[in-house]
Design an enzyme around this catalytic site. Structure first.
Site, PDB file in Angstrom:
ATOM      1  N   HIS A  37       0.816  -1.123   0.162  1.00 16.82           N
ATOM      2  CA  HIS A  37      -0.243   0.442  -0.174  1.00 16.82           C
ATOM      3  C   HIS A  37       0.927   1.616  -0.002  1.00 16.82           C
ATOM      4  CE1 HIS A  37       1.037  -0.362   4.411  1.00 16.82           C
ATOM      5  NE2 HIS A  37       0.577   0.434   4.501  1.00 16.82           N
ATOM      6  N   HIS A  39       1.894   3.826   1.690  1.00 22.30           N
ATOM      7  CA  HIS A  39       2.222   4.691   3.200  1.00 22.30           C
ATOM      8  C   HIS A  39       3.605   4.391   3.480  1.00 22.30           C
ATOM      9  CE1 HIS A  39      -1.854   4.167   5.941  1.00 22.30           C
ATOM     10  NE2 HIS A  39      -1.714   4.696   4.878  1.00 22.30           N
ATOM     11  N   ASP A  41       6.328   4.452   5.236  1.00 23.60           N
ATOM     12  CA  ASP A  41       6.840   3.375   5.200  1.00 23.60           C
ATOM     13  C   ASP A  41       6.973   1.946   4.099  1.00 23.60           C
ATOM     14  OD1 ASP A  41       4.505   2.874   6.306  1.00 23.60           O
ATOM     15  OD2 ASP A  41       4.965   1.773   7.960  1.00 23.60           O
ATOM     16  N   HIS A  42       6.712   2.395   2.912  1.00 19.47           N
ATOM     17  CA  HIS A  42       6.300   0.905   2.496  1.00 19.47           C
ATOM     18  C   HIS A  42       6.506   1.315   0.864  1.00 19.47           C
ATOM     19  CE1 HIS A  42       4.288  -1.458   5.667  1.00 19.47           C
ATOM     20  NE2 HIS A  42       3.819  -0.213   5.824  1.00 19.47           N
ATOM     21  N   HIS A 114      -6.996  -2.666   6.485  1.00 22.96           N
ATOM     22  CA  HIS A 114      -5.799  -1.204   6.867  1.00 22.96           C
ATOM     23  C   HIS A 114      -6.795   0.190   6.447  1.00 22.96           C
ATOM     24  CE1 HIS A 114      -2.343   0.326   8.132  1.00 22.96           C
ATOM     25  NE2 HIS A 114      -1.407   0.943   7.038  1.00 22.96           N
ATOM     26  N   ASP A 184       0.738  -4.759   7.701  1.00 19.71           N
ATOM     27  CA  ASP A 184      -0.160  -3.840   8.187  1.00 19.71           C
ATOM     28  C   ASP A 184      -1.727  -3.853   7.797  1.00 19.71           C
ATOM     29  OD1 ASP A 184       2.158  -2.027   8.007  1.00 19.71           O
ATOM     30  OD2 ASP A 184       1.036   0.060   7.443  1.00 19.71           O
ATOM     31  N   HIS A 242       7.002  -6.116  10.915  1.00 23.32           N
ATOM     32  CA  HIS A 242       6.046  -4.174  10.807  1.00 23.32           C
ATOM     33  C   HIS A 242       5.843  -4.414  12.829  1.00 23.32           C
ATOM     34  CE1 HIS A 242       4.308  -0.865  10.543  1.00 23.32           C
ATOM     35  NE2 HIS A 242       4.311  -1.061   9.078  1.00 23.32           N
TER      36      HIS A 242
HETATM   37 ZN   LIG Z   1       3.364   0.390   7.669  1.00 25.93          ZN
HETATM   38 ZN   LIG Z   2       0.292   1.505   6.541  1.00 24.37          ZN
END
Ligand SMILES: [Zn+2]
Ligand SMILES: [Zn+2]
Length: 279
Positions: A37, A39, A41-42, A114, A184, A242
């Site tokens: 996804h 976000h 951090d990904h 999520h 997530d 995570h």
């Molecule tokens: Zn994340």
């Molecule tokens: Zn996320």
């Protein structure tokens, strides 16, 4: 994930290319990246990785899979950074539930739970044909030649009025490996279905029991919840991913998860896991 010279990367967080260097993986192999996804951090590792790849002599394609929006993200990087002139980047946007078939394996997805659209992935190797036993074929009196070929293709043959069944000389097909990545996400039924029988399940699970409410609120999972899912999906091994920044001591996390599902681990940076196909 390294498989027969190809690289597969699940998400591309900040620092990915640095870790790839540390791991000695290089940047010139054929590579597929599966993004869960959009976000930060990904996906924040993508600009650096793509920039580095384009500064090298790379001609192998890069396949990028992700939810809707990944194409636009890549287009904006391309526009501003101008990478990718020397190697093809093929983008495939997937809706949850959609998948693709590739040579020798398939990539399947489902909806993770999520606060934005998030894909859980399964990497599923094709079955390999069962072992063929030439000694048995000889013993059964089948002359070498086209009839062998027929048997190898799974067809029964007739020799001197006697039927020789393919199953007498070929073992059952051997299953390939299945690796599932669900990050997530809350533990959900669709993820459980996707994870069924996986050799390795990497599941969101960085929260300890005492922060169960937080896991729920932020749409993540506790280690114990991930372990319950792993157990009911009948997976072989669970890796908790995570890991929350506040989980300084992962021994508690591990203990809680292992009380439900023994074969659980918390991966460390640069840890190597070898997965063997069943014989
Ligand atoms: Zn994340
Ligand atoms: Zn996320």
């Amino acid at each position: 994930m390294r498989r027969e010279g190809d690289l597969f990367l699940f998400d591309c967080g900040e620092g990915t290319q640095r870790q790839m260097m540390q791991a000695g993986l290089g940047f010139s192999r054929p590579m597929s990246i599966m993004i869960s996804h959009l976000h930060g951090d990904h996906v924040l590792g993508l600009p650096g990785l793509l920039q580095t790849m384009s500064s090298l002599v790379r001609d192998k394609p890069l396949d990028l899979y992700g939810p809707e929006g990944i194409e636009a993200y890549l287009a904006s990087l391309r526009r501003t950074l101008g990478f990718g002139a020397n190697f093809p980047v093929r983008v495939t946007e997937l809706k949850p539930g959609q998948g693709v078939k590739r040579d020798g394996y398939a990539i399947e997805t489902t909806n993770a739970l999520h606060d934005v659209t998030c894909l859980a992935y399964a990497f599923v190797e094709e079955e390999r044909p069962g072992r063929f036993h030439p000694q048995i074929v000889k013993r059964l009196g089948v002359p070498e030649g086209p009839l062998w070929k027929q048997l190898q293709m799974g067809n029964d043959v007739v020799v001197d009025g006697k039927t020789i069944h393919a199953r007498q000389v070929i073992e059952k097909p051997r299953p390939g490996l299945k690796i599932v990545y669900a990050i997530d996400t809350r533990p959900t039924d669709p993820v459980k279905v996707l994870a069924k029988g996986a050799d390795l399940l990497m599941h969101d699970g960085g929260f300890t029991d005492d922060r169960k409410d937080k896991a729920k609120e932020y749409l993540h999972s506790t280690g114990r919840e991930a372990a319950k899912l792993a157990k009911s999906a009948g997976v072989r091994r669970l890796a908790l991913v995570h890991i929350s920044a506040v989980t300084r001591d992962d021994s508690i996390l591990l203990k809680q998860a292992r009380s439900v599902f023994r074969n659980t681990l918390v991966p460390r940076d640069l840890m190597v896991l070898s997965l063997k196909r069943s014989k």
